[in-house]
Each structure stands twice: as structure tokens, then as C-alpha cells.
Enzyme design. Structure first.
Site, PDB file in Angstrom:
ATOM      1  N   SER A  80       0.798  -1.233   0.000  1.00 34.85           N
ATOM      2  CA  SER A  80       0.000   0.000   0.000  1.00 34.85           C
ATOM      3  C   SER A  80       0.822   1.270   0.000  1.00 34.85           C
ATOM      4  O   SER A  80       0.258   2.372  -0.022  1.00 34.85           O
ATOM      5  CB  SER A  80      -0.970   0.003   1.183  1.00 34.85           C
ATOM      6  N   LYS A  83      -0.004   3.646  -2.718  1.00 32.62           N
ATOM      7  CA  LYS A  83      -1.020   4.691  -2.608  1.00 32.62           C
ATOM      8  C   LYS A  83      -0.399   6.077  -2.464  1.00 32.62           C
ATOM      9  O   LYS A  83      -1.074   7.090  -2.707  1.00 32.62           O
ATOM     10  CB  LYS A  83      -1.945   4.394  -1.437  1.00 32.62           C
ATOM     11  N   SER A 326      -6.369   3.093   4.206  1.00 29.48           N
ATOM     12  CA  SER A 326      -5.725   2.364   3.118  1.00 29.48           C
ATOM     13  C   SER A 326      -6.756   1.682   2.224  1.00 29.48           C
ATOM     14  O   SER A 326      -6.705   0.474   1.981  1.00 29.48           O
ATOM     15  CB  SER A 326      -4.734   1.335   3.675  1.00 29.48           C
TER      16      SER A 326
END
Length: 516
Positions: A80, A83, A326
Site C-alpha cells: 500500500s 497509494k 488504506s
């Protein structure tokens, strides 16, 4: 060497030593004997991480000067931490004020309450649409005087392409809400905005009797195959909820204790556009609007009369649940939205092409990065700590930086919309309330990248990616962040705590479990 002893050695080696703040701006090569370098070396080379690929870079946030580097140019799966890229480039390309628009429009003549044509529901990917928002749109149709639609209810999800799942996503994650399908017409069951999913609620009945299963929002779009039972009072809950691959049949098994709280599990649906159409058709009926034709899909004609519209919150606000929790689906929706904005094509290919080009403007060689999605779910994503650090540095010069910085999880902050995936980490340390960073977790992968200010007031950026781990790397990420946060000139050594045994690698972000 036993793992517990190896971590004890790390604990002994990692201390807040008296390192002059000015030394933080010197090249790592000049810090060979520096306590900070030794401590970071001890963390990243712990025997508990033997066999794993661990990269770490630390830079002075104001100057970009290198503070520390270990294998930081080696690419790995960022999980993640991807991101960071999708959120920053979306902010830059779309702007903080970007809003998603959902409309309902009519074609054909409208006389005496009868619409002779079709009713078109058109989406642009809004992940914040709730069932109540579609109900409000249905009320607008009724308020316009339409009572009967002779034509069809047409779902227009053509703002995006029809590819629902990302490249390199694991098939066995597909039933779970953090791996939902991406559509321009979607709905969320909650204000975390888990687009493309529903909540399955399993409530107890009398002991020995079947459990009662309902969904949020209520819908008959899915079929519940319920074999769950009510266990004795005080018994453990063993409820499992799993959608069968390629279908909308959701199997509910196990038991829930009599007199206990209902269990709730999140489940994706197969084809979110169909769920939205079903919910909207039901909402129209509640408001007295009968659709005589069937349900179809297609593009809304240019001349269609808009009867109602819904605008989402601005991107600057959506960034909070996106980054704090997330949310994978937010990332992928933004990728396709960027593609539509830049090249008129709402696809992963177009969006990632635009995002990679933007990275080039921020000093990251586009040819040295491999992006297959915006969330980091793909096992084909490849990014290095150096590249993430370059992004973290470049973002500080952008007008939207404060918004982006505020969206990052804050170490030890208990409020889940502040601390996010870091809310239970680094509490009671110099990093608490100081470190703002993006987490990343997949099986065998962990990452933490963001900002920290030393006790001497020196702002730093850091990026750490660990691949091929057999245990959780999070205690070591925390040790790095704590060590940096606690640095101060003339400070007496202060041990950095590493868990006596690393936690098992659960393979998902904390927020993805909805319970931690």
C-alpha cells in the site's frame, strides 16, 4: 540463533545516541562510525530478517541530503505504499476540489406523469455513494413529475472501461471487500466508503436455532446460503462469510452465541453496476415511480434531460478515509479517473500511464518504475525506497502538500480517522503524534514511508520496503521511525523497543480486518 535472542540483540544495539543534528545532513559515507548509522544498520540487518530484501533510505526533508541508505535503490513490491503515488498524482492531476458526479436523466417526451422514453443512471466512479444517495436521486425523479417510465432503466457505467479487477490481483482475495470490483457505478455500505461491497449481518436467534442474516444495504441482488446457527449463550462466535467465486451466492457458516451481538462481515459483490441498478430500481418503486421496461446498460444520450444529480465530497476530503484506512478501491477509482481526465479513457492503462509520467516531473525515472495498479494489491508493482523518498521530497513543494500530509496516518493517534493504520503503533514513544507515514502490508511484504521530525527539530523523509519476509517487519519499521524521532543533540542513550517476538505476518493492512 533463536529469534528471541536475535531481537534482544537488536534491542541492545538500537539506542538514541547523542548525534549532532548537523550530522544528519552529511552523506551516509561520512557516517560510517556514526551511532545513528550503526543503529539503523542493526535494525535492518537483524537476524530475524535474514533472507528478506530490506531497503531503507532517510533524507533531510529541506535539502534532500542523504542521511542513511541501505539497498534503497533496489526495487520491491511496495504494497500500500503504492497509494503514495496514486494519491499524490491524483491530487496534482485532478485537483483537491475534484468531485464525482452521479446523474439521473430522461429521454423521450414526458406528459401527464408518463415518460415515454428511458431513464438513465450515469456514474463517474463516486466511491462515496450510499444507498441513501440513490434513494435521494429516486426522490428527485418522482419530484420531477415522473410516475411511469415506459422505457428501460439504463445503467451507464461507461465513464470507466469494463475491466473490473486489476492485473496481478490474487484470485482468492476476490470475495473480500478490500479486493472489490471497480465500476463507474458503485455503492458503499458504510462511511468508510468500501465501494463495491455490502455488509452481511448475522444475528443470533434462540439457542440451537438458525441465525438470522440480513444485508446492509438491504438487497435481493445477492443470494444468502445460510447454514449458520445460534450457539449457547457465552459460546465463541465462529461466523464465516464468503462469496462464491464468480457468483453472488454468499455462504454464511458457523455459529453466533445466543444473546450476543450480531456478527458483521464485509463482502464484495459480483458486478457492482448490477447492485446499483437493483437498489435504484427499488428506490424508484418506493417513491412511486414504476419502470415498465427492463433494465439495461448503455451510454446516456447527449441530449438527455437531467432530472437530478449528486456531487461527492471533494477529493481533499475523500483523501482522509482513502489514506488513513488504506482503501484499495479509492486508489483504483482514482487511477481510472485520472486516465479519463488526461486521455478520455477510464482505464488502468491510461491512468497509470498518466501517473507514471507525473512521477517523471518529480525526479523519478518513469522507466525505472513498474506500476500495475494504484493500491499496491498487484504483485507486479515494483518501486524502490529511493523513488518513494523522491516523491515525498517533491510533494513538499506542491500547493496541495498540506492536504496530502494531513491524510497520512499518524503514529499512535487513537482516532481511526487520524491514526488510521498507525493508530496502534509506536504509542508512548517519541514517534507518537510525530511520524506521519503510509503503511503497506501483503503476505511477505511490508513498507512504511513518510515524514518524521527529530527531537532537534530536523525534518526527515524516510522510506522502508521489506520483501520476502517470513514474519512481520513492522516492529523493525517502528524501531527505525522511533530512532529517527528521538534523535537529539546531547541526549542520553534511550533504548528503542522491538517486540520480543515479531507478530505473524497476517498479510493485510490493519484497517482491512475492520477489527484492529
Amino acid at each position: 540463533m533463536p529469534r528471541s535472542r536475535s531481537l534482544a540483540l537488536v534491542l541492545a544495539a538500537v539506542a538514541f545516541a547523542a548525534v549532532p543534528a548537523a550530522d544528519l545532513a552529511t552523506p551516509a559515507s561520512a557516517q560510517t562510525d556514526d551511532a545513528l548509522t550503526r543503529d539503523l544498520d542493526a535494525i535492518t540487518t537483524s537476524p530475524a530478517l535474514a533472507g528478506a530484501d530490506v531497503g531503507l533510505v532517510v533524507r533531510h526533508a529541506d535539502t534532500g541530503a542523504l542521511v542513511y541508505s541501505r539497498e534503497s535503490d533496489e526495487r520491491g513490491q511496495p504494497a500500500s505504499n503504492g497509494k503514495l503515488i496514486s494519491s499524490a498524482t491524483a491530487l496534482d492531476i485532478l485537483g483537491p476540489d475534484h468531485r464525482f458526479r452521479t446523474t439521473v436523466a430522461a429521454t423521450g417526451p414526458h406528459r401527464a406523469g408518463v415518460l415515454a422514453g428511458d431513464l438513465h443512471l450515469r456514474g463517474t466512479g463516486d466511491p462515496t455513494m450510499l444507498a441513501a444517495d440513490y434513494d435521494a436521486l429516486a426522490a428527485r425523479v418522482a419530484a420531477s413529475g415522473v410516475e411511469v417510465v415506459r422505457g428501460k432503466l439504463v445503467a451507464d457505467d461507461t465513464w470507466f472501461d469494463a475491466v473490473r479487477l486489476g492485473t496481478g490481483w490474487a484470485w482468492d482475495d476476490e470475495p473480500y471487500y478490500y479486493n472489490a470490483q471497480i465500476s463507474a457505478l458503485t455503492v458503499s455500505p458504510d462511511t468508510d466508503y468500501d465501494a463495491g461491497s455490502i455488509i452481511v449481518r448475522v444475528a443470533p436467534g434462540a439457542a440451537g436455532q438458525p441465525a438470522t442474516v440480513t444485508t446492509e444495504p438491504p438487497t435481493d441482488y445477492v443470494t444468502i446460503a445460510n447454514t449458520a446457527v445460534t450457539g449457547p449463550p457465552g459460546s465463541a462466535s465462529s461466523v464465516s462469510v464468503e462469496r462464491q467465486h464468480g457468483t453472488n451466492v454468499i455462504a454464511v457458516r458457523g455459529s453466533v452465541p445466543a444473546g450476543g451481538a450480531a456478527a458483521r462481515e464485509w463482502s464484495t459483490v459480483w458486478e457492482p453496476t448490477g447492485l446499483v441498478t437493483s437498489l435504484f430500481r427499488d428506490a424508484l418503486a418506493r417513491h412511486g415511480v414504476r419502470v415498465l421496461g427492463g433494465t439495461g446498460t448503455g451510454t446516456t444520450p447527449a441530449g438527455a434531460r437531467v432530472l437530478g444529480e449528486h456531487l461527492s465530497m471533494p477529493l481533499s476530503e475523500l483523501l482522509v478515509p482513502f489514506m488513513k484506512l488504506s482503501n484499495n478501491m479509492h486508489a483504483e477509482i482514482l487511477v481510472k479517473t485520472v486516465g479519463r481526465a488526461v486521455s478520455g479513457e477510464g482505464s488502468w492503462t491510461a491512468g497509470l500511464r498518466a501517473m507514471t509520467a507525473k512521477l517523471g516531473e518529480w525526479g523519478v525515472d518513469p522507466s525505472a518504475v513498474s506500476l500495475r495498479d494504484g493500491s499496491g494489491l498487484s504483485r507486479m508493482d515494483q518501486v524502490s525506497p529511493d523513488q518513494l523518498a523522491a516523491l515525498l521530497l517533491a510533494a513538499r513543494r506542491e500547493p496541495w502538500f498540506a492536504t496530502w500530509h494531513d491524510s497520512l496516518p499518524v503514529a499512535g493517534a487513537a482516532d481511526r480517522m487520524v491514526g488510521g493504520t498507525l493508530r496502534n503503533r509506536m504509542r508512548g514513544t517519541p514517534a507518537e503524534g510525530n511520524v506521519r507515514a503510509k503503511t503497506g502490508s501483503l503476505t511477505g511484504v511490508s513498507a512504511l514511508s513518510g515524514y518524521v521530525t527529530t527531537a532537534d527539530g530536523v525534518p526527515l523523509v524516510f522510506a522502508m520496503i521489506s520483501n520476502d519476509t517470513l514474519t512481520s517487519a513492522k516492529p523493525f519499521e517502528d524501531a527505525v521511525a522511533i530512532r529517527l524521532a528521538g534523535h537529539a543533540r546531547g541526549q542520553a542513550p534511550l533504548a528503542v523497543g522491538v517486540a520480543p517476538e515479531p507478530a505473524p505476518d497476517r498479510g493485510v493492512e490493519c484497517s482491512w480486518t475492520k477489527s484492529c
